[in-house]
Design a protein around this motif. Sequence first.
Motif, PDB file in Angstrom:
ATOM      1  N   GLU A 108       9.938   7.502 -19.537  1.00 36.22           N
ATOM      2  CA  GLU A 108       8.793   7.498 -18.620  1.00 36.22           C
ATOM      3  C   GLU A 108       9.230   7.903 -17.216  1.00 36.22           C
ATOM      4  OE1 GLU A 108       5.299   4.408 -17.161  1.00 36.22           O
ATOM      5  OE2 GLU A 108       6.874   3.702 -18.480  1.00 36.22           O
ATOM      6  N   THR A 109       8.495   8.824 -16.620  1.00 37.47           N
ATOM      7  CA  THR A 109       8.801   9.288 -15.267  1.00 37.47           C
ATOM      8  C   THR A 109       8.771   8.099 -14.315  1.00 37.47           C
ATOM      9  OG1 THR A 109       7.835  11.420 -15.776  1.00 37.47           O
ATOM     10  CG2 THR A 109       8.098  10.873 -13.441  1.00 37.47           C
ATOM     11  N   THR A 110       9.832   7.982 -13.499  1.00 37.26           N
ATOM     12  CA  THR A 110       9.996   6.824 -12.623  1.00 37.26           C
ATOM     13  C   THR A 110      10.474   7.269 -11.251  1.00 37.26           C
ATOM     14  OG1 THR A 110      10.619   5.502 -14.550  1.00 37.26           O
ATOM     15  CG2 THR A 110      11.128   4.569 -12.400  1.00 37.26           C
ATOM     16  N   VAL A 111       9.928   6.656 -10.211  1.00 33.99           N
ATOM     17  CA  VAL A 111      10.395   6.861  -8.837  1.00 33.99           C
ATOM     18  C   VAL A 111      11.235   5.643  -8.483  1.00 33.99           C
ATOM     19  CG1 VAL A 111       9.737   7.139  -6.420  1.00 33.99           C
ATOM     20  CG2 VAL A 111       8.343   8.193  -8.216  1.00 33.99           C
ATOM     21  N   TYR A 112      12.484   5.880  -8.112  1.00 31.77           N
ATOM     22  CA  TYR A 112      13.402   4.800  -7.752  1.00 31.77           C
ATOM     23  C   TYR A 112      13.566   4.746  -6.240  1.00 31.77           C
ATOM     24  CZ  TYR A 112      14.750   4.479 -12.643  1.00 31.77           C
ATOM     25  OH  TYR A 112      14.728   4.303 -13.998  1.00 31.77           O
ATOM     26  N   TYR A 113      13.613   3.517  -5.711  1.00 34.24           N
ATOM     27  CA  TYR A 113      13.890   3.294  -4.294  1.00 34.24           C
ATOM     28  C   TYR A 113      14.923   2.180  -4.191  1.00 34.24           C
ATOM     29  CZ  TYR A 113      10.742  -0.728  -4.779  1.00 34.24           C
ATOM     30  OH  TYR A 113      10.165  -1.902  -5.173  1.00 34.24           O
ATOM     31  N   ALA A 114      15.663   2.153  -3.072  1.00 30.89           N
ATOM     32  CA  ALA A 114      16.784   1.214  -2.964  1.00 30.89           C
ATOM     33  C   ALA A 114      16.426  -0.114  -2.307  1.00 30.89           C
ATOM     34  CB  ALA A 114      17.938   1.866  -2.205  1.00 30.89           C
ATOM     35  N   PHE A 115      15.594  -0.107  -1.302  1.00 31.95           N
ATOM     36  CA  PHE A 115      15.339  -1.313  -0.514  1.00 31.95           C
ATOM     37  C   PHE A 115      13.871  -1.699  -0.562  1.00 31.95           C
ATOM     38  CE2 PHE A 115      18.842   1.064   1.434  1.00 31.95           C
ATOM     39  CZ  PHE A 115      19.858   0.156   1.232  1.00 31.95           C
ATOM     40  N   PRO A 116      13.562  -2.996  -0.461  1.00 32.29           N
ATOM     41  CA  PRO A 116      12.155  -3.427  -0.508  1.00 32.29           C
ATOM     42  C   PRO A 116      11.278  -2.720   0.525  1.00 32.29           C
ATOM     43  CG  PRO A 116      13.598  -5.323  -0.694  1.00 32.29           C
ATOM     44  CD  PRO A 116      14.482  -4.131  -0.398  1.00 32.29           C
ATOM     45  N   LEU A 167      14.589   8.735  -1.980  1.00 34.09           N
ATOM     46  CA  LEU A 167      13.852   8.362  -3.179  1.00 34.09           C
ATOM     47  C   LEU A 167      14.325   9.275  -4.300  1.00 34.09           C
ATOM     48  CD1 LEU A 167      10.279   8.129  -1.620  1.00 34.09           C
ATOM     49  CD2 LEU A 167      11.839   6.245  -2.097  1.00 34.09           C
ATOM     50  N   THR A 168      14.345   8.761  -5.515  1.00 37.43           N
ATOM     51  CA  THR A 168      14.777   9.562  -6.660  1.00 37.43           C
ATOM     52  C   THR A 168      13.687   9.532  -7.717  1.00 37.43           C
ATOM     53  OG1 THR A 168      17.084   8.995  -6.227  1.00 37.43           O
ATOM     54  CG2 THR A 168      16.565   9.859  -8.404  1.00 37.43           C
ATOM     55  N   ALA A 186       0.841  -1.193   0.000  1.00 37.69           N
ATOM     56  CA  ALA A 186       0.000   0.000   0.000  1.00 37.69           C
ATOM     57  C   ALA A 186       0.879   1.246   0.000  1.00 37.69           C
ATOM     58  CB  ALA A 186      -0.906   0.001   1.225  1.00 37.69           C
ATOM     59  N   ALA A 187       0.463   2.236  -0.753  1.00 35.93           N
ATOM     60  CA  ALA A 187       1.217   3.489  -0.836  1.00 35.93           C
ATOM     61  C   ALA A 187       1.129   4.245   0.483  1.00 35.93           C
ATOM     62  CB  ALA A 187       0.664   4.346  -1.964  1.00 35.93           C
ATOM     63  N   VAL A 188       2.279   4.780   0.914  1.00 31.38           N
ATOM     64  CA  VAL A 188       2.354   5.556   2.147  1.00 31.38           C
ATOM     65  C   VAL A 188       3.134   6.827   1.847  1.00 31.38           C
ATOM     66  CG1 VAL A 188       3.286   5.615   4.484  1.00 31.38           C
ATOM     67  CG2 VAL A 188       2.321   3.499   3.599  1.00 31.38           C
ATOM     68  N   ILE A 189       2.589   7.965   2.224  1.00 32.90           N
ATOM     69  CA  ILE A 189       3.312   9.230   2.043  1.00 32.90           C
ATOM     70  C   ILE A 189       4.199   9.408   3.269  1.00 32.90           C
ATOM     71  CG2 ILE A 189       3.106  11.722   1.813  1.00 32.90           C
ATOM     72  CD1 ILE A 189       0.458  11.201   0.344  1.00 32.90           C
ATOM     73  N   ALA A 246       7.857   4.926  -1.923  1.00 29.82           N
ATOM     74  CA  ALA A 246       8.010   5.255  -3.345  1.00 29.82           C
ATOM     75  C   ALA A 246       6.646   5.310  -4.026  1.00 29.82           C
ATOM     76  CB  ALA A 246       8.919   4.243  -4.031  1.00 29.82           C
ATOM     77  N   LEU A 247       5.758   4.384  -3.689  1.00 33.56           N
ATOM     78  CA  LEU A 247       4.404   4.397  -4.249  1.00 33.56           C
ATOM     79  C   LEU A 247       3.646   5.649  -3.806  1.00 33.56           C
ATOM     80  CD1 LEU A 247       3.489   0.632  -3.792  1.00 33.56           C
ATOM     81  CD2 LEU A 247       3.764   1.827  -5.975  1.00 33.56           C
ATOM     82  N   GLY A 248       3.839   6.040  -2.541  1.00 35.57           N
ATOM     83  CA  GLY A 248       3.204   7.263  -2.038  1.00 35.57           C
ATOM     84  C   GLY A 248       3.702   8.492  -2.770  1.00 35.57           C
ATOM     85  N   LEU A 249       5.004   8.578  -3.002  1.00 37.19           N
ATOM     86  CA  LEU A 249       5.557   9.714  -3.740  1.00 37.19           C
ATOM     87  C   LEU A 249       5.056   9.725  -5.178  1.00 37.19           C
ATOM     88  CD1 LEU A 249       7.411  12.166  -3.907  1.00 37.19           C
ATOM     89  CD2 LEU A 249       9.318  10.602  -4.379  1.00 37.19           C
TER      90      LEU A 249
END
Length: 170
Positions: free
Chosen positions: A99-107, A150-151, A49-52, A113-116
């Motif tokens: 395509e615009t992408t949000v990158y995260y490092a760890f699971p 996050l990037t 689930a996305a979390v801000i 990342a989904l929230g962002l």
Amino acid sequence: MRPGVIALWALVATILLVIIGIFGSLVASGRVTLFPSPEPTVEPIPEVAAVIDTSFSVVVLNATGEQGLATTLKDEIVAAGWSADSVLASQASVTDFPETTVYYAFPADEAAALGLAEVIGGARVEQSDRYQPLDDPGTDELDESQSAQLTVVIGLDRTAAGAPEPESAE
């Protein structure tokens, strides 16, 4: 012995040998398995689930030729609750990222990342340590004790030229 009994035993033996032969050929050809292996069970992958989470620092990279997109997106992220000090906007080294992408490092960072991605109006989310800073300059390895980052790489889908064209009603 009686000839009828001998003929009956010969018939039973023939039928038995034919059945064994048929069964043996089915086993040899792989059509019948004597000891089947159990079917592996597939467990559904739990949905994240996305979390801000405004505790993450955010790097916004404009990977298009259109100027000002990184600053505009930075302002949107700050307006959503991140501190201005934790969001950095910059130009990327490429100008044709699709395509615009949000990158995260760890699971464990996927929910943030989904929230962002939701905050910026939708984007692809992908795990990668490519855009993460290294805390220890003597190593090339990334570990979870680092500050959370996050990037966002802005792609051509966010430019006026890359926006999808409206469909005509013909």
